[in-house]
Design a protein around this motif. Structure first.
Motif, PDB file in Angstrom:
ATOM      1  N   VAL A   1      -3.512   2.934  -0.545  1.00 42.17           N
ATOM      2  CA  VAL A   1      -3.058   4.186  -1.434  1.00 42.17           C
ATOM      3  C   VAL A   1      -3.504   5.381  -0.566  1.00 42.17           C
ATOM      4  N   ARG A   2      -4.683   5.483  -0.116  1.00 45.38           N
ATOM      5  CA  ARG A   2      -5.009   6.796   0.584  1.00 45.38           C
ATOM      6  C   ARG A   2      -4.089   6.925   1.993  1.00 45.38           C
ATOM      7  N   LEU A   3      -4.031   5.608   2.666  1.00 43.54           N
ATOM      8  CA  LEU A   3      -3.164   5.674   3.886  1.00 43.54           C
ATOM      9  C   LEU A   3      -1.993   6.195   3.654  1.00 43.54           C
ATOM     10  N   GLY A   4      -1.147   5.879   2.467  1.00 37.73           N
ATOM     11  CA  GLY A   4      -0.016   6.137   2.169  1.00 37.73           C
ATOM     12  C   GLY A   4       0.210   7.812   1.674  1.00 37.73           C
ATOM     13  N   GLN A   5      -0.856   8.363   1.207  1.00 37.96           N
ATOM     14  CA  GLN A   5      -0.860   9.759   1.003  1.00 37.96           C
ATOM     15  C   GLN A   5      -1.061  10.478   2.255  1.00 37.96           C
ATOM     16  N   LEU A   6      -1.922  10.059   3.192  1.00 46.66           N
ATOM     17  CA  LEU A   6      -1.827  10.471   4.498  1.00 46.66           C
ATOM     18  C   LEU A   6      -0.566  10.476   5.142  1.00 46.66           C
ATOM     19  N   LEU A   7       0.039   9.453   5.082  1.00 49.04           N
ATOM     20  CA  LEU A   7       1.535   9.384   5.713  1.00 49.04           C
ATOM     21  C   LEU A   7       2.274  10.547   5.046  1.00 49.04           C
ATOM     22  N   ASN A   8       2.206  10.548   3.770  1.00 47.27           N
ATOM     23  CA  ASN A   8       3.277  11.447   3.198  1.00 47.27           C
ATOM     24  C   ASN A   8       2.973  12.941   3.619  1.00 47.27           C
ATOM     25  N   GLU A   9       1.608  13.335   3.486  1.00 45.82           N
ATOM     26  CA  GLU A   9       1.336  14.657   3.871  1.00 45.82           C
ATOM     27  C   GLU A   9       1.357  14.936   5.622  1.00 45.82           C
ATOM     28  N   SER A  10       1.488  14.006   6.365  1.00 42.33           N
ATOM     29  CA  SER A  10       1.555  14.062   7.744  1.00 42.33           C
ATOM     30  C   SER A  10       3.030  14.494   7.806  1.00 42.33           C
TER      31      SER A  10
END
Length: 106
Positions: free
Chosen positions: A12-21
């Protein structure tokens, strides 16, 4: 941050970081394109997608998405349909799984 999320198994956190990136690459660095933004947005809207971003900016690039395995078949189908409908481009989609990468095998 991404490394910590991966080591913790926090998809979930990794997905958020992908989106933010992706937002940063698109808005801060302006290295995305309309077609890349479309495929990322479509990917992010699919059930089972934790996050997505563009990669390889500067020459057209591609999108990468983190998707729950049980949702992959429907994800691929919907990306094909929605992306072609929106852009008239036919996407080349490659399903893969993460691995350790290159390493010494003893």
């Amino acid at each position: 941050l991404a490394k910590a999320a991966m080591l913790a198994g926090d998809t979930v956190r990794l997905g958020q970081l992908l989106n933010e990136s992706h937002v940063s690459l698109r808005d801060d660095f302006e290295v995305s394109s309309a077609a890349l933004n479309a495929i990322v947005r479509i990917a992010q809207s699919q059930p089972g997608c934790f996050g997505a971003r563009m990669t390889g900016g500067g020459f057209g690039g591609c999108g990468v998405a983190l998707v729950k395995p049980a949702f992959v078949r429907d994800f691929v189908e919907q990306i094909n349909v929605q992306y072609q409908s929106e852009t008239t481009h036919s996407p080349a989609i490659y399903v893969c799984a993460a691995s350790n990468g290159a390493e010494v095998v003893v």
